[in-house]
Design a protein around this motif. Sequence first.
Motif, PDB file in Angstrom:
ATOM      1  N   MET A 106      42.723  18.741  33.223  1.00 55.66           N
ATOM      2  CA  MET A 106      42.006  20.013  33.288  1.00 55.66           C
ATOM      3  C   MET A 106      42.200  20.639  34.660  1.00 55.66           C
ATOM      4  O   MET A 106      42.249  19.930  35.673  1.00 55.66           O
ATOM      5  N   PRO A 107      42.301  21.959  34.723  1.00 55.03           N
ATOM      6  CA  PRO A 107      42.476  22.601  36.033  1.00 55.03           C
ATOM      7  C   PRO A 107      41.198  22.546  36.857  1.00 55.03           C
ATOM      8  O   PRO A 107      40.111  22.246  36.341  1.00 55.03           O
ATOM      9  N   SER A 108      41.347  22.849  38.134  1.00 51.56           N
ATOM     10  CA  SER A 108      40.198  22.879  39.030  1.00 51.56           C
ATOM     11  C   SER A 108      39.220  23.962  38.587  1.00 51.56           C
ATOM     12  O   SER A 108      39.618  25.010  38.057  1.00 51.56           O
ATOM     13  N   ALA A 109      37.934  23.723  38.809  1.00 55.70           N
ATOM     14  CA  ALA A 109      36.909  24.703  38.448  1.00 55.70           C
ATOM     15  C   ALA A 109      36.927  25.913  39.372  1.00 55.70           C
ATOM     16  O   ALA A 109      36.252  26.911  39.107  1.00 55.70           O
ATOM     17  N   THR A 110      37.708  25.841  40.437  1.00 57.06           N
ATOM     18  CA  THR A 110      37.783  26.975  41.373  1.00 57.06           C
ATOM     19  C   THR A 110      39.203  27.523  41.486  1.00 57.06           C
ATOM     20  O   THR A 110      39.510  28.254  42.420  1.00 57.06           O
ATOM     21  N   ALA A 111      40.068  27.184  40.521  1.00 57.60           N
ATOM     22  CA  ALA A 111      41.430  27.729  40.489  1.00 57.60           C
ATOM     23  C   ALA A 111      42.002  27.499  39.096  1.00 57.60           C
ATOM     24  O   ALA A 111      42.496  26.418  38.795  1.00 57.60           O
ATOM     25  N   ASN A 139      46.934  45.139  17.030  1.00 58.47           N
ATOM     26  CA  ASN A 139      46.823  46.321  17.898  1.00 58.47           C
ATOM     27  C   ASN A 139      45.902  46.106  19.097  1.00 58.47           C
ATOM     28  O   ASN A 139      45.512  47.063  19.755  1.00 58.47           O
ATOM     29  N   SER A 140      45.540  44.847  19.390  1.00 54.60           N
ATOM     30  CA  SER A 140      44.576  44.572  20.460  1.00 54.60           C
ATOM     31  C   SER A 140      45.266  44.240  21.771  1.00 54.60           C
ATOM     32  O   SER A 140      46.490  44.297  21.884  1.00 54.60           O
ATOM     33  N   PHE A 141      44.466  43.886  22.757  1.00 53.35           N
ATOM     34  CA  PHE A 141      44.936  43.477  24.077  1.00 53.35           C
ATOM     35  C   PHE A 141      44.524  42.026  24.330  1.00 53.35           C
ATOM     36  O   PHE A 141      43.409  41.615  23.993  1.00 53.35           O
ATOM     37  N   GLU A 142      45.446  41.255  24.910  1.00 60.26           N
ATOM     38  CA  GLU A 142      45.179  39.898  25.367  1.00 60.26           C
ATOM     39  C   GLU A 142      45.294  39.906  26.897  1.00 60.26           C
ATOM     40  O   GLU A 142      46.235  40.510  27.450  1.00 60.26           O
ATOM     41  N   GLY A 143      44.364  39.243  27.571  1.00 60.75           N
ATOM     42  CA  GLY A 143      44.396  39.238  29.028  1.00 60.75           C
ATOM     43  C   GLY A 143      44.322  37.838  29.610  1.00 60.75           C
ATOM     44  O   GLY A 143      43.619  36.973  29.074  1.00 60.75           O
ATOM     45  N   TRP A 144      45.070  37.628  30.685  1.00 59.75           N
ATOM     46  CA  TRP A 144      45.017  36.373  31.451  1.00 59.75           C
ATOM     47  C   TRP A 144      44.844  36.752  32.923  1.00 59.75           C
ATOM     48  O   TRP A 144      45.565  37.609  33.435  1.00 59.75           O
ATOM     49  N   ALA A 145      43.878  36.137  33.579  1.00 58.90           N
ATOM     50  CA  ALA A 145      43.634  36.435  34.991  1.00 58.90           C
ATOM     51  C   ALA A 145      43.439  35.126  35.744  1.00 58.90           C
ATOM     52  O   ALA A 145      42.652  34.261  35.310  1.00 58.90           O
ATOM     53  N   PHE A 146      44.165  34.982  36.848  1.00 58.73           N
ATOM     54  CA  PHE A 146      43.991  33.767  37.640  1.00 58.73           C
ATOM     55  C   PHE A 146      42.720  33.894  38.448  1.00 58.73           C
ATOM     56  O   PHE A 146      42.531  34.848  39.214  1.00 58.73           O
ATOM     57  N   ALA A 147      41.823  32.931  38.247  1.00 58.82           N
ATOM     58  CA  ALA A 147      40.493  32.988  38.865  1.00 58.82           C
ATOM     59  C   ALA A 147      40.374  31.995  40.000  1.00 58.82           C
ATOM     60  O   ALA A 147      40.855  30.864  39.909  1.00 58.82           O
ATOM     61  N   ARG A 148      39.729  32.445  41.072  1.00 62.34           N
ATOM     62  CA  ARG A 148      39.396  31.552  42.195  1.00 62.34           C
ATOM     63  C   ARG A 148      37.923  31.753  42.556  1.00 62.34           C
ATOM     64  O   ARG A 148      37.600  32.266  43.630  1.00 62.34           O
ATOM     65  N   PRO A 149      37.002  31.374  41.668  1.00 62.01           N
ATOM     66  CA  PRO A 149      35.577  31.515  42.007  1.00 62.01           C
ATOM     67  C   PRO A 149      35.205  30.594  43.164  1.00 62.01           C
ATOM     68  O   PRO A 149      35.833  29.552  43.379  1.00 62.01           O
ATOM     69  N   LYS A 150      34.181  30.999  43.902  1.00 55.67           N
ATOM     70  CA  LYS A 150      33.758  30.197  45.051  1.00 55.67           C
ATOM     71  C   LYS A 150      33.097  28.897  44.619  1.00 55.67           C
ATOM     72  O   LYS A 150      33.096  27.910  45.356  1.00 55.67           O
ATOM     73  N   SER A 151      32.530  28.896  43.417  1.00 53.31           N
ATOM     74  CA  SER A 151      31.931  27.667  42.895  1.00 53.31           C
ATOM     75  C   SER A 151      32.137  27.633  41.390  1.00 53.31           C
ATOM     76  O   SER A 151      32.488  28.647  40.756  1.00 53.31           O
ATOM     77  N   ALA A 152      31.909  26.479  40.794  1.00 52.03           N
ATOM     78  CA  ALA A 152      32.100  26.328  39.349  1.00 52.03           C
ATOM     79  C   ALA A 152      31.113  27.166  38.555  1.00 52.03           C
ATOM     80  O   ALA A 152      31.334  27.436  37.369  1.00 52.03           O
TER      81      ALA A 152
END
Length: 209
Positions: A106-111, A139-152
Amino acid sequence: MIAARFARLSAVCVLLLGASFAGAAPASATGADGSCADGAGVTVVVDFGDLGPAPLIRCAAGTPANGVAALQDAGFELAGSQKYGLAVACRINGKPGPDVESCAGMPSATAYWSYWHATAGGTWQSSQEGAQTAKPAPNSFEGWAFARPKSANDLPAPPRVAPVRQAAAPAPAPASEGSSFPWGLVIGAVVIVLVGGAGIVVARRRRAQ
């Protein structure tokens, strides 16, 4: 000796002539830049965040089976984790690198990559299921965003590109006859001159002998 040199020169000339008409290799048929036309498919937006580059928008034609298929059909490279496969998105187009994520489990909770859906002209909504099981609406939109929250506990931000269908860019005007420089003809003429000149030199040297 002269005949050998002439043969090598002829071979080089043939290669040059072939290269002049070979042209560029065809682009990949997978995906297309920009949002899909109305009814043409599912638009996929990938926001790399602070990893760079700027967000990319591509079209997955038709009706992708799930979120993973939409991402791949749009022309993005997806790498999953070693433990969970494509059920967990680890890298998109090679990002993030191994210095940020090892892709072991599993990826990091902050990346990590966050996954979103939206209707055309609507608002991004965080997906309630994984990309392998979520089926994009036509006809919809799919989105992916790389997140770096400060905490989980911090919620990720949606893609910075609004799910709005972009107008198609106007097609370039057809080139008028003679507007592009005929490199193929020029190189072909040079090849003919070189081969002809080499033939004359060989003939003269043979007569001199």
